[in-house]
Each structure stands twice: as structure tokens, then as C-alpha cells.
Design a protein around this motif. Structure first.
Motif, PDB file in Angstrom:
ATOM      1  N   GLU A  61      10.352  37.621 -14.109  1.00 62.84           N
ATOM      2  CA  GLU A  61      10.365  37.618 -12.650  1.00 62.84           C
ATOM      3  C   GLU A  61      11.453  38.533 -12.109  1.00 62.84           C
ATOM      4  O   GLU A  61      12.420  38.847 -12.809  1.00 62.84           O
ATOM      5  CB  GLU A  61      10.577  36.198 -12.119  1.00 62.84           C
ATOM      6  N   ARG A  62      11.275  38.945 -10.854  1.00 61.85           N
ATOM      7  CA  ARG A  62      12.291  39.715 -10.139  1.00 61.85           C
ATOM      8  C   ARG A  62      12.614  38.979  -8.848  1.00 61.85           C
ATOM      9  O   ARG A  62      11.734  38.393  -8.217  1.00 61.85           O
ATOM     10  CB  ARG A  62      11.811  41.132  -9.835  1.00 61.85           C
ATOM     11  N   LEU A  69      16.006  44.414  -5.532  1.00 59.74           N
ATOM     12  CA  LEU A  69      15.345  43.511  -6.455  1.00 59.74           C
ATOM     13  C   LEU A  69      15.981  43.652  -7.834  1.00 59.74           C
ATOM     14  O   LEU A  69      16.224  44.770  -8.302  1.00 59.74           O
ATOM     15  CB  LEU A  69      13.849  43.837  -6.540  1.00 59.74           C
ATOM     16  N   ASP A  71      16.035  41.990 -12.023  1.00 61.65           N
ATOM     17  CA  ASP A  71      15.311  41.215 -13.014  1.00 61.65           C
ATOM     18  C   ASP A  71      15.992  39.863 -13.224  1.00 61.65           C
ATOM     19  O   ASP A  71      17.222  39.779 -13.326  1.00 61.65           O
ATOM     20  CB  ASP A  71      15.266  41.953 -14.354  1.00 61.65           C
TER      21      ASP A  71
END
Length: 208
Positions: A61-62, A69, A71
Motif C-alpha cells: 500500500e501507499r 505518497l 510506500d
């Protein structure tokens, strides 16, 4: 996915996958918070780790942090209420926890969130599970760890003495009472050699 090397536990991890009798030791943290810890609750945890690495649909997900954004430094998978769990022993563990804590919790554990820490660079920052009911109600979060041991740290909100527990190879920790509101927990990054670990977090309905 390439599976990071896991150094087996020294305590008979080649045996069958079974849960031992649930008899955790409680530590009162203050302000209504407590933790229960039971090392080696799950025998055969390294086998379970290998099955989860290959059998769980892990997601990277980020998340937005400030103006960019980034990780999320671990892989994730969430099993909603009534969703089949990826290994039979996880359903057994959830049911055993529900039975053991029925008098205090008053409801069963229903969901399972899995986190895969591939090495020492993977982590989770200080937080409490306060999305939903945990922000205003006493509740419980039970964490079963498989794979290599990593440090889980706890500290009071607002500062104070911290506690650290090396959890892996079938160890269990349960955070209860006001713990999610009055304490924070984290898996810190480490520069030391760290093998891969998966944590399975069992929660009641409406707690994340």
C-alpha cells in the motif's frame, strides 16, 4: 514473491502445528491498560509462516504523508468478519481466544489483519488501534506472531517508560482494557539482522 530466509526457532519448530493451552501472563500497565503475553502458544509456527507467505494475497500500500505518497513499509492483508482465514490454525486461534476472553471482552474476536515484515527495514510507527470503537471504549487486540522475532514496543501516550517484547515463532500478546487509548505500540525499524515475521491481529467487530 521471493521468500526471505527464515532461521528456524531453536524450540522444536519442525513438529506438528498445534496450539498449546492458553495460559498467558498478565502485566498491568496502569490507567486501565494491561497486556497478556504467552511465548510459544503456537507450535509449528515456522511451518505456518511459510504457508502464509505463499498463500496470502499480500498487498503493498501507499499512503499520503504530508505532501507526497510513500510506500507502507510492510505488506498487508485484511480478512473481514466471516471471511475464510488462510490457515486452519488461525481459525482455531481466533476461537480459542474468543472462548478464553469471553468473560472480559463479552464478544468474540471476528476479524484478522495480517502484516508481513520482510526484514529490519519494514516497520510500523507508534499508534493505537483507535479507528472505530477503540477510540472510546475498552477493547482487546490479540497478536499472534510467526516467523522470526521482532521487537514490539509499547509506551504511554504522552511519554513515559517503554516496554519491549521480542515476538515471533508462535508468541502471543493481547493488549486489553484501555491500552489502545492510553498506550501506543510500534514495530521499530532496526539496522541489526532481522528475519521475516508475520503478525496476525485478531480484533472484535468495529475495532481497527
Amino acid at each position: 514473491m521471493t521468500t526471505p530466509a527464515l532461521q528456524a526457532s531453536l524450540f522444536g519448530e519442525s513438529g506438528p502445528v498445534t496450539l498449546n493451552a492458553l495460559a498467558p501472563r498478565r502485566t498491568e500497565l496502569g490507567s486501565g491498560a494491561w497486556i497478556d503475553v504467552q511465548p510459544g502458544w503456537l507450535d509449528g509456527a515456522d511451518e505456518v509462516f511459510t504457508d502464509l507467505v505463499t498463500g496470502v494475497p499480500w498487498q503493498a500500500e501507499r499512503r499520503r504523508m504530508y505532501d507526497r505518497l510513500v510506500d507502507v513499509p510492510r505488506l498487508l492483508c485484511f480478512y473481514r468478519e466471516a471471511a475464510p482465514l488462510p490457515h486452519p490454525v488461525l481459525a482455531e486461534a481466533r476461537d480459542a481466544l474468543s472462548a478464553h476472553y469471553a468473560g472480559e471482552l463479552g464478544e468474540p474476536f471476528r476479524t484478522a489483519g495480517l502484516c508481513y515484515y520482510r526484514d529490519g527495514r519494514d516497520s510500523v510507527a507508534w499508534h493505537g488501534d483507535t479507528i472505530g470503537r477503540g477510540s472510546s471504549e475498552d477493547t482487546m487486540v490479540a497478536i499472534l506472531s510467526v516467523g522470526a522475532a521482532r521487537q514490539l514496543a509499547l509506551r504511554p501516550r504522552g511519554g513515559g517508560e517503554s516496554h519491549r517484547y521480542a515476538l515471533g515463532h508462535g508468541d502471543l500478546i493481547v493488549m486489553g482494557g484501555s491500552c489502545q487509548r492510553t498506550w501506543e505500540h510500534a514495530i521499530p525499524k532496526t539496522n541489526r539482522a532481522a528475519g521475516p515475521r508475520i503478525s496476525i491481529q485478531f480484533r472484535p467487530r468495529g475495532v481497527r
